[in-house]
Design a protein around this motif. Structure first.
Motif, PDB file in Angstrom:
ATOM      1  N   VAL A  21      52.548  11.268   3.560  1.00  0.00           N
ATOM      2  CA  VAL A  21      53.242  12.545   3.504  1.00  0.00           C
ATOM      3  C   VAL A  21      53.600  12.928   4.930  1.00  0.00           C
ATOM      4  N   THR A  22      54.810  13.490   5.121  1.00  0.00           N
ATOM      5  CA  THR A  22      55.284  13.825   6.458  1.00  0.00           C
ATOM      6  C   THR A  22      55.517  15.329   6.586  1.00  0.00           C
ATOM      7  N   LEU A  23      54.932  15.935   7.615  1.00  0.00           N
ATOM      8  CA  LEU A  23      55.126  17.349   7.929  1.00  0.00           C
ATOM      9  C   LEU A  23      56.014  17.434   9.166  1.00  0.00           C
ATOM     10  N   ARG A  24      57.000  18.327   9.124  1.00  0.00           N
ATOM     11  CA  ARG A  24      57.970  18.424  10.213  1.00  0.00           C
ATOM     12  C   ARG A  24      57.959  19.800  10.858  1.00  0.00           C
ATOM     13  N   LYS A  69      45.353   6.654  10.290  1.00  0.00           N
ATOM     14  CA  LYS A  69      45.411   7.747   9.317  1.00  0.00           C
ATOM     15  C   LYS A  69      46.522   8.733   9.641  1.00  0.00           C
ATOM     16  N   TYR A  70      46.653   9.091  10.930  1.00  0.00           N
ATOM     17  CA  TYR A  70      47.648  10.064  11.364  1.00  0.00           C
ATOM     18  C   TYR A  70      48.597   9.427  12.379  1.00  0.00           C
ATOM     19  N   THR A  71      49.856   9.782  12.272  1.00  0.00           N
ATOM     20  CA  THR A  71      50.859   9.333  13.231  1.00  0.00           C
ATOM     21  C   THR A  71      51.739  10.514  13.621  1.00  0.00           C
ATOM     22  N   SER A  81      57.002  15.464  14.228  1.00  0.00           N
ATOM     23  CA  SER A  81      56.523  15.316  12.848  1.00  0.00           C
ATOM     24  C   SER A  81      55.131  14.700  12.866  1.00  0.00           C
ATOM     25  N   LEU A  82      54.377  14.998  11.811  1.00  0.00           N
ATOM     26  CA  LEU A  82      53.040  14.429  11.643  1.00  0.00           C
ATOM     27  C   LEU A  82      53.012  13.713  10.305  1.00  0.00           C
ATOM     28  N   HIS A  85      48.848   9.125   6.393  1.00  0.00           N
ATOM     29  CA  HIS A  85      48.917   7.919   5.565  1.00  0.00           C
ATOM     30  C   HIS A  85      47.791   7.909   4.519  1.00  0.00           C
ATOM     31  N   SER A  86      48.123   7.437   3.314  1.00  0.00           N
ATOM     32  CA  SER A  86      47.155   7.350   2.206  1.00  0.00           C
ATOM     33  C   SER A  86      46.338   8.636   2.096  1.00  0.00           C
ATOM     34  N   PRO A  87      46.985   9.760   1.833  1.00  0.00           N
ATOM     35  CA  PRO A  87      46.274  11.048   1.798  1.00  0.00           C
ATOM     36  C   PRO A  87      45.190  11.077   0.732  1.00  0.00           C
TER      37      PRO A  87
END
Length: 283
Positions: A21-24, A69-71, A81-82, A85-87
């Motif tokens: 999932v991507t948060l912007r 886990k986080y990028t 953006s954050l 991965h695999s939430p």
């Protein structure tokens, strides 16, 4: 110079096991070279720094959040953006974007994005909304004045807890809403209280609407309930006059009861005196 950080999605729902999932977040100050991502887990009193960037195309992930886990990406100075991965359930939290001139400068935060990772055995369920009428007991203050009446709006049986409650009325009063929804078994509930002054309450036919905005992952669902003050039983009579008449009637009834008790006591006294004279021995 201050900055405004725009987080376009206030709520995001994903299923556990989804790929990512991507948060912007966008900002409006090109001098704010630093941008950050924080998270605030539900029930936690602290903000956790997840990642930060000191400029375009640079980013670092903070411990204990590992890079698999986080990028965090920063393709432009004004945009970041954050990606999660695999939430999983532990990733559910409110994520905040922030920006600043430097690492130790004042940071300006966005409104936050609430991420919920849905549990496998539960489905998105909108709430049931109901307004509970005020207690029939009339409360008074120290001066004997009637206090305001309180309506309670309850939203229950919903999942997840992405809701917002508001009141709508011509005579809006003091509103007090739970800070967060509470969970009972699998589902959530939340309440909001509206206190209306006695002056506004006696106006017949006034309507009070409780509105609950529920986000189901793709759209907002509106649920509501309406409470209407009932008109007086006698036509052309205001509620204030009706209350005054009933109070006067209660006072008259009380006086009548007191008089009846006094009369009964007097009769008993006379009977006792008469009985005493009859029983007195004659010479």
């Amino acid at each position: 110079m201050s900055a405004v950080n725009f987080q376009k999605l206030p709520s995001v729902l994903v299923r556990g096991g989804d790929q990512s999932v991507t948060l912007r977040c966008d900002q409006d100050n090109s001098q704010n070279y630093y941008m950050f991502w924080y998270r605030h887990p539900a029930g936690s009193g602290k903000m956790e720094l997840v990642a930060f960037s000191a400029g375009q195309d640079t980013a670092s992930i903070e411990a204990p959040f590992n890079k698999t886990k986080y990028t965090m990406t920063r393709p432009e100075v004004l945009r970041t953006s954050l990606q999660i991965h695999s939430p999983e359930a532990a990733d559910s939290a409110v994520y905040y974007c922030a920006s600043s001139l430097g690492a130790t400068s004042e940071a300006y935060f966005g409104a936050g994005t609430k991420l919920t990772v849905l549990e496998d055995d539960l489905y998105v369920t909108p709430p049931t909304v109901r307004i509970l009428p005020p207690s029939k007991e009339i409360r008074k203050d120290k001066e004997g004045n009637v206090k305001g009446r309180t309506l309670v709006c309850m939203a229950s049986g919903f999942y997840p807890d992405h809701v917002n409650m508001t009141w709508e009325s011509d005579n809006i009063g003091k509103v007090s809403t739970d800070a967060a929804a509470t969970r009972e078994d699998k589902y959530y509930k939340i309440t909001s209280r509206l206190t209306v002054s006695n002056k506004d309450w006696i106006e017949a036919k006034t309507k009070f609407k409780c509105i609950v905005n529920f986000f189901d992952g793709t759209k907002h669902i509106i649920k509501d309930d309406v409470f209407t003050i009932k008109p007086p039983l006698i036509p052309d009579m205001t509620r204030g006059k009706y209350v005054k008449i009933t109070q006067n009637a209660k006072l008259s009834y009380t006086v009548l009861i007191v008089k009846s008790c006094l009369y009964a006591a007097l009769v008993c006294f006379l009977v006792w005196k008469l009985k005493g004279k009859r029983e007195k021995p004659t010479k």
